[in-house]
Design a protein around this motif. Structure first.
Motif, PDB file in Angstrom:
ATOM      1  N   ALA A 171       0.750  -1.222  -0.167  1.00 18.36           N
ATOM      2  CA  ALA A 171      -0.023  -0.101   0.067  1.00 18.36           C
ATOM      3  C   ALA A 171       0.893   1.040  -0.009  1.00 18.36           C
ATOM      4  O   ALA A 171       0.598   2.067  -0.712  1.00 18.36           O
ATOM      5  CB  ALA A 171      -1.023  -0.009   1.289  1.00 18.36           C
ATOM      6  N   ALA A 172       1.947   1.277   0.872  1.00 20.35           N
ATOM      7  CA  ALA A 172       2.633   2.468   0.827  1.00 20.35           C
ATOM      8  C   ALA A 172       3.506   2.529  -0.433  1.00 20.35           C
ATOM      9  O   ALA A 172       3.652   3.707  -1.213  1.00 20.35           O
ATOM     10  CB  ALA A 172       3.822   2.421   2.070  1.00 20.35           C
ATOM     11  N   PHE A 173       3.970   1.629  -1.017  1.00 15.90           N
ATOM     12  CA  PHE A 173       4.762   1.622  -2.217  1.00 15.90           C
ATOM     13  C   PHE A 173       3.848   2.250  -3.278  1.00 15.90           C
ATOM     14  O   PHE A 173       4.303   3.306  -3.901  1.00 15.90           O
ATOM     15  CB  PHE A 173       5.367   0.229  -2.726  1.00 15.90           C
ATOM     16  N   PHE A 174       2.671   1.604  -3.644  1.00 18.13           N
ATOM     17  CA  PHE A 174       1.730   2.220  -4.561  1.00 18.13           C
ATOM     18  C   PHE A 174       1.102   3.230  -4.153  1.00 18.13           C
ATOM     19  O   PHE A 174       0.648   4.112  -5.364  1.00 18.13           O
ATOM     20  CB  PHE A 174       0.740   1.017  -4.947  1.00 18.13           C
ATOM     21  N   THR A 175       1.010   3.875  -3.199  1.00 19.57           N
ATOM     22  CA  THR A 175       0.131   5.320  -2.870  1.00 19.57           C
ATOM     23  C   THR A 175       1.317   6.209  -3.055  1.00 19.57           C
ATOM     24  O   THR A 175       0.938   7.386  -3.662  1.00 19.57           O
ATOM     25  CB  THR A 175      -0.251   5.231  -1.462  1.00 19.57           C
ATOM     26  N   GLU A 211       2.978  14.444 -17.371  1.00 23.67           N
ATOM     27  CA  GLU A 211       2.838  13.901 -16.110  1.00 23.67           C
ATOM     28  C   GLU A 211       1.990  12.776 -16.058  1.00 23.67           C
ATOM     29  O   GLU A 211       2.489  11.836 -15.133  1.00 23.67           O
ATOM     30  CB  GLU A 211       2.189  15.014 -15.159  1.00 23.67           C
ATOM     31  N   SER A 212       1.016  12.598 -16.688  1.00 24.98           N
ATOM     32  CA  SER A 212       0.236  11.111 -16.636  1.00 24.98           C
ATOM     33  C   SER A 212       1.172   9.943 -17.162  1.00 24.98           C
ATOM     34  O   SER A 212       0.768   8.691 -16.786  1.00 24.98           O
ATOM     35  CB  SER A 212      -0.804  11.408 -17.718  1.00 24.98           C
ATOM     36  N   TRP A 213       2.327  10.098 -17.665  1.00 26.24           N
ATOM     37  CA  TRP A 213       3.310   9.052 -17.917  1.00 26.24           C
ATOM     38  C   TRP A 213       3.721   8.262 -16.659  1.00 26.24           C
ATOM     39  O   TRP A 213       4.309   7.316 -16.817  1.00 26.24           O
ATOM     40  CB  TRP A 213       4.478   9.374 -18.570  1.00 26.24           C
ATOM     41  N   ARG A 214       3.583   9.025 -15.340  1.00 28.83           N
ATOM     42  CA  ARG A 214       4.116   8.075 -14.337  1.00 28.83           C
ATOM     43  C   ARG A 214       3.116   6.972 -14.177  1.00 28.83           C
ATOM     44  O   ARG A 214       3.414   6.035 -13.506  1.00 28.83           O
ATOM     45  CB  ARG A 214       3.827   9.045 -12.943  1.00 28.83           C
ATOM     46  N   PHE A 215       1.778   6.725 -14.455  1.00 33.29           N
ATOM     47  CA  PHE A 215       1.119   5.688 -14.541  1.00 33.29           C
ATOM     48  C   PHE A 215       1.703   4.705 -15.425  1.00 33.29           C
ATOM     49  O   PHE A 215       1.500   3.415 -15.102  1.00 33.29           O
ATOM     50  CB  PHE A 215      -0.377   6.117 -14.732  1.00 33.29           C
ATOM     51  N   VAL A 216       2.205   4.993 -16.536  1.00 38.32           N
ATOM     52  CA  VAL A 216       2.778   4.312 -17.352  1.00 38.32           C
ATOM     53  C   VAL A 216       3.926   3.454 -16.684  1.00 38.32           C
ATOM     54  O   VAL A 216       4.161   2.298 -16.672  1.00 38.32           O
ATOM     55  CB  VAL A 216       3.500   4.730 -18.764  1.00 38.32           C
ATOM     56  N   ILE A 217       4.958   4.424 -16.158  1.00 33.61           N
ATOM     57  CA  ILE A 217       6.077   3.650 -15.199  1.00 33.61           C
ATOM     58  C   ILE A 217       5.625   2.804 -14.133  1.00 33.61           C
ATOM     59  O   ILE A 217       6.012   1.900 -14.062  1.00 33.61           O
ATOM     60  CB  ILE A 217       6.809   4.812 -14.714  1.00 33.61           C
ATOM     61  N   THR A 263       4.914  -2.623 -12.167  1.00 31.14           N
ATOM     62  CA  THR A 263       4.330  -3.639 -11.614  1.00 31.14           C
ATOM     63  C   THR A 263       4.421  -4.889 -12.381  1.00 31.14           C
ATOM     64  O   THR A 263       4.572  -6.108 -11.902  1.00 31.14           O
ATOM     65  CB  THR A 263       2.617  -3.353 -11.918  1.00 31.14           C
ATOM     66  N   VAL A 264       4.594  -4.955 -13.680  1.00 31.17           N
ATOM     67  CA  VAL A 264       4.719  -6.076 -14.495  1.00 31.17           C
ATOM     68  C   VAL A 264       6.094  -6.606 -14.027  1.00 31.17           C
ATOM     69  O   VAL A 264       6.236  -8.049 -13.921  1.00 31.17           O
ATOM     70  CB  VAL A 264       4.797  -5.777 -15.937  1.00 31.17           C
ATOM     71  N   TYR A 299       9.560 -10.845 -11.623  1.00 33.36           N
ATOM     72  CA  TYR A 299      10.974 -11.436 -10.926  1.00 33.36           C
ATOM     73  C   TYR A 299      10.550 -11.405  -9.542  1.00 33.36           C
ATOM     74  O   TYR A 299      11.340 -11.932  -8.805  1.00 33.36           O
ATOM     75  CB  TYR A 299      11.624 -10.059 -11.248  1.00 33.36           C
ATOM     76  N   ARG A 300       9.358 -11.211  -8.704  1.00 31.98           N
ATOM     77  CA  ARG A 300       9.340 -11.341  -7.641  1.00 31.98           C
ATOM     78  C   ARG A 300       7.583 -11.731  -7.454  1.00 31.98           C
ATOM     79  O   ARG A 300       6.817 -10.932  -6.491  1.00 31.98           O
ATOM     80  CB  ARG A 300       9.417 -10.176  -6.760  1.00 31.98           C
ATOM     81  N   SER A 301       7.160 -12.779  -7.993  1.00 36.20           N
ATOM     82  CA  SER A 301       5.826 -13.063  -7.927  1.00 36.20           C
ATOM     83  C   SER A 301       5.223 -13.471  -6.683  1.00 36.20           C
ATOM     84  O   SER A 301       3.969 -13.391  -6.562  1.00 36.20           O
ATOM     85  CB  SER A 301       5.479 -14.476  -8.899  1.00 36.20           C
ATOM     86  N   GLU A 302       5.892 -14.001  -5.758  1.00 35.34           N
ATOM     87  CA  GLU A 302       5.501 -14.050  -4.622  1.00 35.34           C
ATOM     88  C   GLU A 302       5.447 -13.059  -3.497  1.00 35.34           C
ATOM     89  O   GLU A 302       4.831 -12.891  -2.459  1.00 35.34           O
ATOM     90  CB  GLU A 302       6.207 -15.073  -3.577  1.00 35.34           C
ATOM     91  N   GLY A 303       5.643 -11.643  -4.052  1.00 33.40           N
ATOM     92  CA  GLY A 303       5.271 -10.399  -3.367  1.00 33.40           C
ATOM     93  C   GLY A 303       6.972  -9.943  -2.857  1.00 33.40           C
ATOM     94  O   GLY A 303       7.850 -10.743  -2.887  1.00 33.40           O
ATOM     95  N   LEU A 304       6.732  -8.640  -2.627  1.00 34.55           N
ATOM     96  CA  LEU A 304       8.023  -7.852  -2.219  1.00 34.55           C
ATOM     97  C   LEU A 304       8.655  -8.327  -0.701  1.00 34.55           C
ATOM     98  O   LEU A 304       9.724  -8.649  -0.745  1.00 34.55           O
ATOM     99  CB  LEU A 304       7.690  -6.504  -1.901  1.00 34.55           C
ATOM    100  N   ILE A 305       7.693  -8.837   0.232  1.00 36.16           N
ATOM    101  CA  ILE A 305       7.990  -9.255   1.325  1.00 36.16           C
ATOM    102  C   ILE A 305       7.520 -10.762   1.406  1.00 36.16           C
ATOM    103  O   ILE A 305       6.596 -11.113   1.569  1.00 36.16           O
ATOM    104  CB  ILE A 305       7.151  -8.447   2.526  1.00 36.16           C
ATOM    105  N   THR A 306       8.730 -11.665   1.786  1.00 39.86           N
ATOM    106  CA  THR A 306       8.385 -13.139   1.807  1.00 39.86           C
ATOM    107  C   THR A 306       9.023 -13.658   2.996  1.00 39.86           C
ATOM    108  O   THR A 306       9.878 -12.727   3.888  1.00 39.86           O
ATOM    109  CB  THR A 306       9.127 -13.998   0.725  1.00 39.86           C
ATOM    110  N   ARG A 307       8.568 -14.689   3.565  1.00 41.82           N
ATOM    111  CA  ARG A 307       8.896 -15.270   5.001  1.00 41.82           C
ATOM    112  C   ARG A 307      10.567 -15.567   4.648  1.00 41.82           C
ATOM    113  O   ARG A 307      11.291 -15.237   5.664  1.00 41.82           O
ATOM    114  CB  ARG A 307       8.508 -16.537   5.012  1.00 41.82           C
TER     115      ARG A 307
END
Lengths: 309, 268
Positions: free
Chosen positions: A226-230, A262-268, A273-274, A279-287
């Motif tokens: 949430a923090a990253f994407f906000t 400015e709207s190009w930030r959503f492209v980035i 996200t892709v 490269y990290r399909s299990e998510g950023l934070i794993t066990r």
């Protein structure tokens, strides 16, 4: 603090609560793509009670949580009979049904929306987000949290070990619904206005992305997601013009440029996200990441992990 | 029959299981005496794992009764059977890969933690709970003390096999069903496992073991039930199982049967 920053902190707090609302069912192995619907239930409950019944936020927020929790528990029983992509579609359809119902209810303002008389400033959502975060960390440390994660890994064996799979999944779904109701109520009181267009499919998708890309194995994941994407779009908002200016200067181009505007930030954001999914399909934070970062770890175990991965 | 069941922890009575038109288990009866170490053997596809799935409640029998301490359990849902004292391991390890070793063992305690209070008490938030300490102690007792915090997916195969048995033990079962505990282990690991299982047996737990490694079966189990094509073909001491003509035929093919030799002579 400037209005810009308090606005961002408010959105961040609401997004963190929403991320946990979706994290709880996802941690039991149930993808929930109906986040916007549950948030809309809470937002309209709070807005209606505040605007029409004249209730204070002390009443509207618990009521919104109760509505979110009870409705999600009621629909959890039929909904959780479906699995995988069908469950995703069912939760998505539920959110559309909620939106359609609100849109066609004149008491709730229909397409016009409702204004909310009682305004809550940014400390309220921040405190709520901190409390929710602590609550979810606590929940994941209990035996209930353990059985939730076990349902996610292998529901057949979890059942044979004596866990009521249905009980755990319905409970997680209902607690998630109550948290989404809370997020909705906070949205209503901090934005002072609710309209159904704010609770659209892309909200559901974004919230699920926070959870999946943050990581579903630990309560830290949704917080980071949430923090990253906000915050990333805001960081890009500040950084992108400078990067563009520097690049343009490099090629000796002067004056206004479009694109990239400015709207190009959503492209980035989309590209990032892709890349994370690849490269990290299990998510950023794993066990394993958490275990590795713990102090006093012997490096040998990390080698075993690389070998088996 | 009913008088003897008191000493048997588990009895199968004329159990049959069909999948559609395919009979997987046909009229199988046997008793497992309390405290025994019994083997359930047979060629591939004989129905050994199906028997385990029937006992643990994963499947329902079409006919017959499954008695646990003289009580028919075939109608009891699978998740309640561990509370009655039946725990099992799986042919391919089915630990929770994203949980740590201790968390897997604590999951095994679930059958003894019924109430809502037990569900909502932290297992390890500010220090370790009694459940957590008990799980660590059980791992230490079983000579697996070095791994508790580790995520299971990162551990060697032989260790994971033992952890799965420890997880089943955490439920304090009376009867432990072990599905090919030695599969995929080397000779040293199998010796280690045999000693490990003997120690479990000495604590009073009844063992019913599906195993292909006859060395392990002979060293561990006093008695064996042999299945072939879903039927029981032998029920008796492990020492004499290899002298039984039906068992030899099941494992080695029909060339030992005299009827076959006559047939061959006829063709010639």
């Amino acid at each position: 603090m400037s209005g810009y920053w308090t606005g961002i902190l408010t959105i961040l707090s609401i997004n963190v609560i929403m991320a946990y609302a979706i994290f709880l069912p996802v941690a039991t192995g149930q993808l929930n793509l109906g986040g916007a619907g549950f948030q809309a239930l809470g937002a309209y409950t709070a807005a209606f009670l505040s605007a029409v019944a004249g209730q204070s936020a002390w009443a509207t927020i618990p009521a919104a949580m109760a509505v979110g929790g009870v409705v999600s528990m009621a629909i959890a029983f039929p909904l959780l009979r479906t699995r995988g992509v069908y469950l995703v579609l069912a939760t998505f359809a539920f959110a559309e049904v909620v939106a359609g119902a609100i849109l066609n209810t004149s008491e709730l303002g229909g397409a016009m929306g409702l204004s909310v008389p009682e305004y809550l400033d940014y400390p309220v959502p921040i405190i709520a987000a901190i409390l929710v975060t602590l609550f979810v960390f606590y929940l994941m440390a209990t035996r209930f949290g353990l059985t939730m994660r076990a349902c996610h890994d292998d529901d057949v064996v979890t059942d044979l070990l004596g866990v009521s799979i249905r009980g755990v999944r319905v409970a997680a779904f209902a607690i998630g619904g109550a948290l989404a109701g809370l997020a909705g109520a906070l949205y209503a009181h901090t934005f002072s206005f609710v309209e159904i267009q704010s609770f659209n499919a892309s909200l559901s998708i974004y919230v699920l992305l926070y959870v999946l890309l943050g990581g579903t194995q630990s309560a830290l994941g949704p917080l980071f997601g949430a923090a990253f994407f906000t915050l990333l779009p805001e960081v890009l908002r500040a950084v992108l013009p400078q990067v563009k200016g520097a690049l343009a200067g490099l090629f000796g181009i002067q004056g206004a440029l479009s694109p990239p505007d400015e709207s190009w930030r959503f492209v980035i954001l989309g590209v990032l996200t892709v890349l994370m999914m690849m490269y990290r399909s299990e998510g950023l934070i794993t066990r394993t990441l958490i275990e590795r970062l713990k102090p006093g770890r012997h490096p040998a175990s990390a080698t075993v992990e690389e070998a088996s991965a | 029959m009913t008088q003897t069941t008191d000493r048997n922890i588990l009895s199968l009575r004329n159990v049959s299981k069909r999948f559609g038109g395919l009979s997987v288990i046909t009229d199988v009866s046997f008793d497992v005496p309390a405290g025994a170490r019994m083997a359930l053997i047979g060629p591939n596809g004989a129905g050994k794992t199906t028997i385990f799935n029937l006992i643990s409640g994963f499947y329902q029998p079409n006919e017959g009764e499954i008695l646990l301490e003289s009580r028919a359990i075939q109608g009891i849902p699978s998740r309640k059977r561990i509370g009655l004292g039946v725990a099992r391991s799986f042919q391919n390890i089915r630990l929770m890969p994203h949980l740590s070793v201790v968390e897997n063992v604590m999951l095994g305690q679930q059958a003894r933690a019924g109430g809502i209070l037990d569900m909502l008490k932290p297992l390890s938030l500010f220090g370790r709970s009694a459940w957590h300490r008990e799980a660590e102690q059980l791992l230490a007792d079983m000579d697996l003390p070095t791994y508790p915090g580790e995520v299971v997916a990162t551990l060697p195969y032989g260790v994971r096999k033992k952890i799965e048995v420890v997880r089943a033990l955490a439920a304090r079962p009376k009867l432990l069903l072990l599905d090919e505990p030695a599969a995929g282990l080397n000779a040293a690991e199998t010796d280690n496992l045999t000693a490990f299982l003997k120690r479990i047996s000495e604590t009073g737990v009844t063992l019913l073991v599906v195993e292909h490694d006859m060395g392990l079966v002979r060293r561990l189990c006093d008695d064996a039930v042999v299945l072939n094509f879903g039927r029981k073909i032998y029920d008796g001491p492990t020492a004499t199982v290899q002298d039984n003509p039906l068992v030899l035929e099941a494992y080695l093919g029909p060339r030992h049967a005299s009827k076959d030799r006559q047939g061959a002579a006829h063709v010639a």
